[in-house]
Design an enzyme around this catalytic site. Structure first.
Site, short mmCIF file in Angstrom:
data_model
loop_
_atom_site.label_atom_id
_atom_site.label_comp_id
_atom_site.label_asym_id
_atom_site.label_seq_id
_atom_site.Cartn_x
_atom_site.Cartn_y
_atom_site.Cartn_z
N HIS A 19 -29.14 32.37 -17.83
CA HIS A 19 -28.47 31.82 -19.01
C HIS A 19 -27.94 30.42 -18.72
O HIS A 19 -27.86 29.98 -17.57
CB HIS A 19 -27.31 32.73 -19.45
N LYS A 42 -22.16 30.11 -20.17
CA LYS A 42 -21.94 31.55 -20.33
C LYS A 42 -20.95 32.02 -19.28
O LYS A 42 -21.15 31.82 -18.09
CB LYS A 42 -23.26 32.32 -20.20
#
EC number: 1.17.1.8
Length: 234
Positions: free
Chosen positions: A132, A136
């Protein structure tokens, strides 16, 4: 519908764009816990905030009988209490670690493959990887946890871990790379070959569209739901 966006970061803004395109009114957009007086005439709330704020946000929304969908991950130790609040207040709640149509189909495929591979536990080593963007905050991702739970439900694996690796543990590797919306990979590796399934998001639009579809679906309902209900995958 009159929509409240609780959490107005990049995902909230992507959701707002689709809501407007589909003819809905965004009447509240905030990045803090809403006040009860702000929730009058709200049909559905879409909660995409941060893990440390999610429970307080959901508590206020459900106590004020606002049907709510939530895409924030990292707060699930309070999920039972949130579910009870929805039921007690005769409203609706839907949590998803990922609202993407493709990811929810991937969840189903993952479970089918897990059942097939369980017969060959001694031949194949499992590994789960998620990648990600660097913004995040939680790791592993909620989507990766859902994938791991799907494997556990359909095999003799007992748990998952980012630190341990054994016959009963699914190892998860979490990577953070700039500008990656989300990639999830499940691998079964033996001495002679590798079986792999993966899902790669190209943008946030898939997540945002799924969240809007879920909000449209949950309107005027009561109870606890998942994306399986929305997409008729049950």
């Amino acid at each position: 519908m009159n929509i409240a966006l609780i959490g107005y970061g990049r995902m909230g803004k992507a959701i707002e764009e689709i809501l407007i395109q589909r003819g809905h009114d965004v009447v509240l957009k905030i990045s803090r816990t809403p006040l009860p007086e702000e929730l009058k005439n709200i049909d559905v709330a879409i909660e995409f905030s941060k893990p440390e704020y999610a429970f307080d946000n959901l508590k206020v929304l459900l106590e004020n009988k606002v049907a709510t969908i939530c895409g924030t991950t990292g707060w699930l130790e309070n999920q039972d209490e949130v579910n009870k609040l929805a039921i007690t207040n005769n409203t609706a709640f839907l949590y998803a670690s990922n609202f993407s149509l493709g990811v929810n189909l991937f969840f189903e495929l993952n479970q089918v493959l897990a059942r097939m591979m369980n017969k060959y536990r001694n031949e194949y080593q499992i590994n789960l990887e998620e990648i990600h963007h660097t913004q995040k905050l939680d790791a592993p991702s909620g989507t990766a946890i859902t994938i791991a739970e799907g494997i556990i439900e359909n095999t003799t694996y007992k748990t998952w871990s980012m630190e341990e690796n054994s016959q009963e543990i699914i190892p998860i590797e979490a990577k953070r790379i700039e500008n990656v919306p989300g990639t999830h990979i499940v691998q079964y590796t033996s001495d002679v070959d590798t079986i792999e399934i993966s899902h790669t998001a190209h943008s946030r639009k898939g997540f945002a569209l799924g969240a809007v579809i879920a909000a449209e679906w949950i309107w005027n309902k009561e109870g606890i739901f998942t994306m399986k209900d929305v997409l008729e995958l049950n």
